[in-house]
Design an enzyme around this catalytic site. Structure first.
Site, PDB file in Angstrom:
ATOM      1  N   HIS A 258       0.831  -1.214   0.000  1.00 57.60           N
ATOM      2  CA  HIS A 258       0.000   0.000   0.000  1.00 57.60           C
ATOM      3  C   HIS A 258       0.862   1.259   0.000  1.00 57.60           C
ATOM      4  O   HIS A 258       0.668   2.166  -0.819  1.00 57.60           O
ATOM      5  CB  HIS A 258      -0.908  -0.021   1.237  1.00 57.60           C
ATOM      6  CG  HIS A 258      -1.790   1.173   1.380  1.00 57.60           C
ATOM      7  ND1 HIS A 258      -3.118   1.174   1.023  1.00 57.60           N
ATOM      8  CD2 HIS A 258      -1.548   2.430   1.851  1.00 57.60           C
ATOM      9  CE1 HIS A 258      -3.648   2.364   1.245  1.00 57.60           C
ATOM     10  NE2 HIS A 258      -2.704   3.142   1.757  1.00 57.60           N
ATOM     11  N   GLU A 259       1.825   1.310   0.897  1.00 57.12           N
ATOM     12  CA  GLU A 259       2.658   2.509   1.001  1.00 57.12           C
ATOM     13  C   GLU A 259       3.577   2.661  -0.212  1.00 57.12           C
ATOM     14  O   GLU A 259       3.895   3.787  -0.613  1.00 57.12           O
ATOM     15  CB  GLU A 259       3.470   2.483   2.300  1.00 57.12           C
ATOM     16  CG  GLU A 259       2.629   2.454   3.575  1.00 57.12           C
ATOM     17  CD  GLU A 259       1.606   3.577   3.669  1.00 57.12           C
ATOM     18  OE1 GLU A 259       1.796   4.645   3.043  1.00 57.12           O
ATOM     19  OE2 GLU A 259       0.597   3.390   4.370  1.00 57.12           O
ATOM     20  N   HIS A 262       1.737   4.653  -2.736  1.00 58.70           N
ATOM     21  CA  HIS A 262       1.870   6.097  -2.499  1.00 58.70           C
ATOM     22  C   HIS A 262       3.235   6.595  -2.986  1.00 58.70           C
ATOM     23  O   HIS A 262       3.339   7.632  -3.659  1.00 58.70           O
ATOM     24  CB  HIS A 262       1.741   6.396  -1.004  1.00 58.70           C
ATOM     25  CG  HIS A 262       0.345   6.386  -0.480  1.00 58.70           C
ATOM     26  ND1 HIS A 262      -0.648   7.189  -0.988  1.00 58.70           N
ATOM     27  CD2 HIS A 262      -0.226   5.678   0.527  1.00 58.70           C
ATOM     28  CE1 HIS A 262      -1.770   6.985  -0.313  1.00 58.70           C
ATOM     29  NE2 HIS A 262      -1.535   6.067   0.596  1.00 58.70           N
ATOM     30  N   GLU A 288      -4.693   7.732  -2.934  1.00 54.83           N
ATOM     31  CA  GLU A 288      -5.179   6.449  -2.425  1.00 54.83           C
ATOM     32  C   GLU A 288      -5.543   5.505  -3.555  1.00 54.83           C
ATOM     33  O   GLU A 288      -5.465   4.280  -3.395  1.00 54.83           O
ATOM     34  CB  GLU A 288      -6.370   6.667  -1.491  1.00 54.83           C
ATOM     35  CG  GLU A 288      -6.038   7.356  -0.177  1.00 54.83           C
ATOM     36  CD  GLU A 288      -5.022   6.596   0.665  1.00 54.83           C
ATOM     37  OE1 GLU A 288      -4.904   5.360   0.502  1.00 54.83           O
ATOM     38  OE2 GLU A 288      -4.341   7.225   1.491  1.00 54.83           O
TER      39      GLU A 288
END
Length: 493
Positions: A258-259, A262, A288
Site C-alpha cells: 500500500h505505502e 503512495h 489512495e
C-alpha cells in the site's frame, strides 16, 4: 520590469524545499527519533511551520500573481499560478499563531496517541485530542469564511468536492456493500486462517521483495518500521514504513505494498515538476487510488498471491494453508475485524463511512471528544455486529486525528472508487498482466499507472485526471462490480 512569473517560481522553489525538510522531520519523529525528544521536536516543527506560513502569506505573492499571468506561456504555467493562488489565499486566512500552534500540538499529540494506544488508555489521549479538535475547528472556520467548516478542511485533501457529495457517494455504495457482506458471511464457504508464527526478519525480507516487485526505486527510498505505516517524501527521496505482527504477516506485507503505491506516485511525477506546485499528487483520493490498486486489485489478485505463496513457503516453510488457491481465499478472507488497515475489501469502505460520520460530528460540535470512545463503540457494534474489545482496536487505532488530518478519511473510499475505474482500463491495456503478476512482476502495471496518472502530478484536477486515464466517467459501479465478482467467486455466491 522583472519577470513576475520567474520571481514567483524562484520564491516558490525555496518554499517547496523547506516544506520537504519539514516532512523529513516528521518521518524522523515517527521512525527513529528518541522518545525523549518529543518536546524539542514539536518546537522545531512549530518554528519551521512559522517560517513556511510567513512565506506562504508573503504580500509579494499577491503582487506577483497580479503580473505573472502576462508571462505564463502554457497550461502548466497557468495551473501553477492557480495552485499558488489557492495556497496563498488559504494561508492568509489562518493566523500565524494558529498555524504554529497546530504544528506544535499535533507534533506532540502523535507521541501521546502512540503511548495511549500501547497502554490501552484513551483517557490519556482525549485531553490532547480535544485540543487538536478545538484548533482544527478554528482553522476550518477561518478557511470557510462563513461556509461549511468541514468542507473547508476537506479541501486540503480532496479539492473540488464536499462532504455532501461524499455522503451521496457513500449512500450509493452502502446498499450493495451491505448486501454483499451479508451474502459472504452467510456462505458455507469459509477460507481458512493462516496460522503460525512469522518472525520479523522473514516478514521484512518478503516486504522488501514485494516492494521490488512493484518497481519501488531503492535508490530513492527506504523501508522502516513505524507504529502506523505511512509514506513520506517527494521527488528524489520518498520513504515508506510498515509494521510487523508476528502472528499476522499480511499486516506487514500489504501495508508495505500500500505505502509503495503512495511512494510510486510521488516518484513517478515528471521530474521537471520538482520544487513546483505541480510536483505533488493532485489529491489524496488520487493518491489512495494508487496505493489501493497496488494493494488490492494487483496485490490480492489470484496471480500475485500465487507468487506470494511461494515466497512465504520459501521463507517460513510449509504454511498452514498449503494450496495456492486456498491461500488466495485466505488472503481475501472476509471477517468483520476491528482494524481498518487489516480490513478486507468488503468491509473496508464501511470502516471509512463510520469515521467520516464521526469526524464530521466532531468538527461540527455534535459530538464531544470525551464521548468519542462510546460513540465509536456503539457505531462499530451497529455497523459490524461486533463489540470493540479494547481501545487499540477502537478509536485509538488510527493516527489521523492525533495529527489533525480531519477530512482525510473519506479519500480512502474515493481512492477505492478511482482504483476500480483505473483497473478496468489497465487490464484492457495489459492483456498479459496476470502472467506478469504470477511471476512476481507488477512493474508493467506500475508503469501503466505512471504514464496514465502519476507523471502528471498536480497538472490536472482529480476527477478529470481519473476520467482521462480510465476512459470513462468516475462512478462507484466498477468498484461494486469488482467486489461482487471477486468475492462471489471466492465464497460461491
Amino acid at each position: 520590469m522583472s519577470d513576475a512569473f520567474d520571481d514567483l517560481m524562484a520564491f516558490q522553489r525555496t518554499t517547496e524545499a523547506l516544506a520537504s525538510v519539514a516532512g523529513r522531520l516528521d518521518w524522523d519523529r515517527e521512525t527513529v527519533m528518541p522518545t525523549g525528544a518529543a518536546e524539542q521536536r514539536s518546537e522545531e516543527i512549530a518554528a519551521l511551520e512559522a517560517v513556511l506560513h510567513e512565506r506562504r502569506t508573503d504580500p509579494r505573492i499577491g503582487e506577483w500573481l497580479e503580473r505573472a499571468p502576462d508571462f505564463a506561456e502554457d497550461d502548466e504555467d497557468d495551473r501553477m499560478l492557480e495552485l499558488i493562488a489557492r495556497q496563498h489565499s488559504r494561508a492568509c486566512r489562518v493566523p500565524l499563531r494558529l498555524a504554529t500552534e497546530i504544528a506544535r500540538v499535533t507534533s506532540l499529540a502523535q507521541g501521546i496517541w502512540a503511548d495511549a494506544r500501547g497502554a490501552e488508555r484513551p483517557q490519556d489521549f482525549l485531553p490532547t485530542l480535544s485540543e487538536v479538535v478545538t484548533l482544527k475547528r478554528e482553522q476550518g472556520a477561518a478557511l470557510a469564511d462563513g461556509g461549511d467548516v468541514y468542507d473547508a478542511l476537506l479541501e486540503d485533501y480532496e479539492p473540488d468536492t464536499s462532504a455532501g457529495e461524499i455522503a451521496r457517494i457513500f449512500d450509493a455504495l452502502r446498499p450493495r456493500l451491505v448486501a454483499l457482506r451479508e451474502a459472504v458471511l452467510g456462505s458455507d464457504a469459509t477460507p481458512p486462517r493462516l496460522e503460525g508464527r512469522f518472525p520479523q526478519e522473514g516478514q521484512m525480507r518478503i516486504a522488501r521483495a514485494c516492494a521490488t516487485a512493484f518497481g519501488y526505486d531503492w535508490n530513492h527510498g527506504r523501508l522502516d518500521l513505524a507504529v502506523h505505516p505511512f509514506s513520506m517524501g517527494e521527488w528524489q527521496d520518498v520513504r515508506v514504513t510498515t509494521r510487523v505482527v508476528e502472528s499476522d504477516p499480511f499486516n506487514c506485507i500489504y501495508s508495505t505494498i500500500h505505502e509503495v503505491g503512495h511512494a510510486s506516485y510521488e516518484l513517478g511525477i515528471d521530474p521537471d515538476y520538482a520544487f513546483t506546485p505541480l510536483g505533488h499528487g493532485v489529491s489524496m483520493g488520487v493518491h489512495e487510488s494508487q496505493s489501493r490498486i497496488f494493494e488490492n486489485q494487483l496485490g490480492r489478485s489470484r496471480a500475485f498471491t500465487g507468487w506470494l505463496h511461494r515466497r512465504m513457503t520459501d521463507a517460513f516453510g510449509t504454511l498452514s494453508v498449503a494450496d495456492p488457491d486456498a491461500f488466495h481465499a485466505t488472503v481475501n478472507r472476509v471477517t468483520p475485524g476491528y482494524i481498518r488497515t487489516d480490513a478486507d475489501e468488503v468491509h473496508y469502505n464501511l470502516h471509512i463511512m463510520m469515521r467520516f460520520d464521526l469526524e464530521r460530528d466532531l468538527i461540527a460540535g455534535r459530538l464531544d471528544v470525551e464521548d468519542l470512545p462510546d460513540a465509536w463503540n456503539a457505531r462499530f457494534l451497529k455497523d459490524f455486529g461486533v463489540a470493540v474489545d479494547r481501545p487499540s482496536n477502537g478509536m485509538l487505532q488510527d493516527v489521523h486525528w492525533s495529527v489533525g488530518l480531519f477530512g482525510y478519511f473519506p479519500t480512502y473510499a474515493l481512492g477505492n472508487i478511482y482504483a476500480a475505474c483505473l483497473d478496468e482500463a489497465m487490464r484492457a491495456a495489459l492483456p498479459d498482466l496476470d502472467t506478469q503478476l504470477a511471476a512476481g512482476d507488477a512493474r508493467g502495471a506500475a508503469e501503466w499507472l505512471r504514464e496514465a496518472v502519476q507523471r502528471h502530478g498536480g497538472l490536472h484536477r482529480p476527477v478529470p485526471l481519473i476520467e482521462a486515464a480510465a476512459g470513462r466517467a468516475v462512478s462507484p459501479e466498477p468498484l461494486l462490480d469488482y467486489l461482487e465478482g471477486k468475492f462471489g467467486e471466492i465464497y460461491d455466491l
